[in-house]
Design an enzyme around this catalytic site. Structure first.
Site, PDB file in Angstrom:
ATOM      1  N   ASP A  25       0.831  -1.222   0.000  1.00 10.73           N
ATOM      2  CA  ASP A  25       0.000   0.000   0.000  1.00 10.73           C
ATOM      3  C   ASP A  25       0.858   1.262   0.000  1.00 10.73           C
ATOM      4  O   ASP A  25       0.595   2.209  -0.745  1.00 10.73           O
ATOM      5  CB  ASP A  25      -1.044   0.010   1.142  1.00 10.73           C
ATOM      6  CG  ASP A  25      -0.484  -0.036   2.549  1.00 10.73           C
ATOM      7  OD1 ASP A  25       0.722  -0.333   2.723  1.00 10.73           O
ATOM      8  OD2 ASP A  25      -1.252   0.238   3.498  1.00 10.73           O
ATOM      9  N   GLY A 110      -3.191  -5.973  18.788  1.00  9.94           N
ATOM     10  CA  GLY A 110      -1.826  -6.398  18.434  1.00  9.94           C
ATOM     11  C   GLY A 110      -1.751  -7.700  17.671  1.00  9.94           C
ATOM     12  O   GLY A 110      -0.786  -8.439  17.807  1.00  9.94           O
ATOM     13  N   GLY A 112      -2.632  -7.933  14.127  1.00 14.07           N
ATOM     14  CA  GLY A 112      -2.649  -7.759  12.673  1.00 14.07           C
ATOM     15  C   GLY A 112      -4.034  -7.581  12.091  1.00 14.07           C
ATOM     16  O   GLY A 112      -4.216  -7.661  10.877  1.00 14.07           O
ATOM     17  N   GLU A 148      -2.036   7.914  13.013  1.00 18.83           N
ATOM     18  CA  GLU A 148      -1.139   6.764  13.187  1.00 18.83           C
ATOM     19  C   GLU A 148       0.308   7.156  12.866  1.00 18.83           C
ATOM     20  O   GLU A 148       1.244   6.784  13.560  1.00 18.83           O
ATOM     21  CB  GLU A 148      -1.616   5.648  12.248  1.00 18.83           C
ATOM     22  CG  GLU A 148      -0.900   4.343  12.383  1.00 18.83           C
ATOM     23  CD  GLU A 148      -1.399   3.490  13.545  1.00 18.83           C
ATOM     24  OE1 GLU A 148      -2.603   3.528  13.869  1.00 18.83           O
ATOM     25  OE2 GLU A 148      -0.570   2.782  14.133  1.00 18.83           O
ATOM     26  N   ASP A 160      -5.390   0.028   6.082  1.00 16.11           N
ATOM     27  CA  ASP A 160      -6.162  -0.371   7.265  1.00 16.11           C
ATOM     28  C   ASP A 160      -7.281   0.620   7.546  1.00 16.11           C
ATOM     29  O   ASP A 160      -8.428   0.230   7.800  1.00 16.11           O
ATOM     30  CB  ASP A 160      -5.263  -0.428   8.505  1.00 16.11           C
ATOM     31  CG  ASP A 160      -4.109  -1.388   8.329  1.00 16.11           C
ATOM     32  OD1 ASP A 160      -4.098  -2.104   7.326  1.00 16.11           O
ATOM     33  OD2 ASP A 160      -3.230  -1.405   9.195  1.00 16.11           O
ATOM     34  N   TYR A 210       8.647  -2.157  10.957  1.00 20.70           N
ATOM     35  CA  TYR A 210       7.742  -1.774   9.865  1.00 20.70           C
ATOM     36  C   TYR A 210       8.305  -0.555   9.127  1.00 20.70           C
ATOM     37  O   TYR A 210       8.416  -0.547   7.891  1.00 20.70           O
ATOM     38  CB  TYR A 210       6.349  -1.474  10.435  1.00 20.70           C
ATOM     39  CG  TYR A 210       5.350  -1.044   9.389  1.00 20.70           C
ATOM     40  CD1 TYR A 210       4.533  -1.968   8.745  1.00 20.70           C
ATOM     41  CD2 TYR A 210       5.227   0.297   9.027  1.00 20.70           C
ATOM     42  CE1 TYR A 210       3.632  -1.568   7.778  1.00 20.70           C
ATOM     43  CE2 TYR A 210       4.326   0.705   8.061  1.00 20.70           C
ATOM     44  CZ  TYR A 210       3.527  -0.229   7.448  1.00 20.70           C
ATOM     45  OH  TYR A 210       2.635   0.165   6.477  1.00 20.70           O
TER      46      TYR A 210
HETATM   47  C1  GLA Z   1       0.054  -2.476   8.437  1.00 17.60           C
HETATM   48  C2  GLA Z   1      -0.091  -1.051   7.897  1.00 17.60           C
HETATM   49  C3  GLA Z   1      -0.712  -1.053   6.492  1.00 17.60           C
HETATM   50  C4  GLA Z   1      -0.004  -2.028   5.556  1.00 17.60           C
HETATM   51  C5  GLA Z   1       0.165  -3.385   6.224  1.00 17.60           C
HETATM   52  C6  GLA Z   1       1.021  -4.321   5.390  1.00 17.60           C
HETATM   53  O1  GLA Z   1      -1.182  -3.059   8.675  1.00 17.60           O
HETATM   54  O2  GLA Z   1      -0.869  -0.268   8.748  1.00 17.60           O
HETATM   55  O3  GLA Z   1      -0.710   0.258   5.966  1.00 17.60           O
HETATM   56  O4  GLA Z   1       1.224  -1.494   5.128  1.00 17.60           O
HETATM   57  O5  GLA Z   1       0.775  -3.272   7.508  1.00 17.60           O
HETATM   58  O6  GLA Z   1       0.369  -4.637   4.212  1.00 17.60           O
END
Ligand code: GLA
Length: 377
Positions: A25, A110, A112, A148, A160, A210
């Site tokens: 994304d 937490g 995913g 965020e 998300d 990340y």
């Molecule tokens: C997290 C981030 C998203 C995306 C996913 C991986 O959920 O918030 O923006 O990058 O990781 O696809």
């Protein structure tokens, strides 16, 4: 039962799964998430002050935020998501009125499934509802993403928050993260369904890994664009990448290969879903996980064991870690009649191999934001 007497609105926003299109994304790619019936719900009422009082159904006490000093709360243990969301909304020029909020979250934290997006998006929608403002769910998603990034410190993409705000019941979303255009495709999976299993390895995206991945993709693209005419890494084709791969140091090459091929998998997954070819969708999910494991390196021992265990059951035709990674939830495509046996097999085998007790969550694909008026003040 939670006592919600006296609240004016009930506002919910969803957690999400990502079917495919992981870590693309923020590279301008297309993703295929879906909003869940696991939600954060906010009961809200105006209180005639300049304070936002936040309470939770699962925590004692209240956190009181000064609506005129919302930039001050980033270090809070509880209430920082609400403060960050309110601050981002206010910074976009929206009116914030004092209110009491009661938060009730059924998205597990937490793992995913985007509990943070659900909290941020529902907080903003609740603030808009209580101020009597119509809102555009896409703008709510963008403000939540700002919260965020700037408040929580995760340099996330838009997937998300967009899924949490704009999801639709029974629909997979095909979101173009470059243009923010979204198509909805019925999530018709023949005799199959998604099973969500949490590997119970605690994770947090705020620990820097990340952001590190994101920085690597930016670095890779900066090198490639010297010779390629592309707007973003997601626009680079697999053929272009293999021609230019020699330009990239090994780690950057692995990251870029994941992104470019994952984008290609999303294009194929769209066709598979539209054609009702669930077997192909399952194979693409497998490949996506394999790529996250070997090239993007965002899986880890427990999620890999969980995916392997899921794939060793005959009712399962595809399985992958969903979301940001480093732990969290695995989604598996499983034949409906085989689900009870599948769960039993996965939970037992996983516990034997890791010493951890995985958990399965029951959830459907559902709407994003919903606002219900429950009481006239
Ligand atoms: C997290 C981030 C998203 C995306 C996913 C991986 O959920 O918030 O923006 O990058 O990781 O696809």
């Amino acid at each position: 039962m939670t006592d919600v007497k006296g609240y004016a609105y009930k506002v919910s926003a969803s957690g999400r799964i990502n079917i495919i299109g992981e870590h693309v994304d923020y590279c301008g790619g297309k993703v295929m998430p879906a909003a869940l019936s696991l939600k954060n719900t906010v009961y809200v009422r105006p209180n005639g002050t300049r304070r936002i009082n936040v309470a939770w159904t699962t925590l004692p006490g209240t956190v009181s935020l000064d609506a005129d000093a919302l930039h001050n709360y980033a270090g809070l243990e509880y209430g920082n998501y609400q403060a960050g969301a309110a601050f981002a909304w206010q910074s976009r020029g929206h009116r914030i009125i004092g209110c009491d909020m009661l938060h009730d979250c059924s998205v597990p934290f937490g793992c995913g499934l985007s509990s943070s997006a659900a909290i941020e998006v529902s907080t903003i929608a609740a603030l808009a509802a209580v101020a009597g403002e119509e809102f555009d769910p896409v703008e709510v998603a963008l403000a939540a993403q700002e919260a965020e990034r700037e408040y929580v410190g995760v340099n996330c993409g838009i997937m998300d928050q967009y899924a949490s705000a704009c999801g639709r019941k029974g629909m997979a979303m095909l979101l173009d993260c470059k243009t923010l255009e979204c198509e909805y495709i019925p999530a018709e999976l023949g005799g199959y369904c998604f099973v969500l299993t949490d590997c119970r390895k605690p994770r947090s995206l705020a620990d820097g890994r990340y952001n590190e991945r994101r920085a690597e993709t930016e670095e890779a693209f900066a090198i490639l664009r010297r010779v390629l005419d592309a707007d973003c890494l997601a626009d680079v084709t697999p053929a272009q990448l293999s021609r230019c791969a020699y330009m990239l140091p090994k780690t950057l090459r692995m990251r870029a290969e994941h992104v470019v091929n994952e984008c290609e998998r999303v294009r194929t997954a769209e066709k598979a879903l539209r054609a009702g070819n669930t077997e192909l969708l399952g194979r693409l999910m497998d490949r996506s996980h394999y790529s996250l494991k070997n090239l993007y390196r965002t899986t880890g021992h427990e999620p890999d064991v969980l995916v392997e265990t899921a794939r060793s059951h005959p009712a399962c035709i595809g399985s992958r870690l969903t979301g940001g990674g480093f732990g969290g939830c695995v989604i598996s495509l499983v034949k409906k009649q085989g689900v009870p046996e599948f769960k039993d097999h996965v939970l037992k085998t996983y516990a034997r191999r890791t010493g951890l007790n995985a958990v399965c969550y029951d959830a459907d694909i559902d709407d994003g934001i919903t606002v219900e008026k429950i009481y006239d003040n």
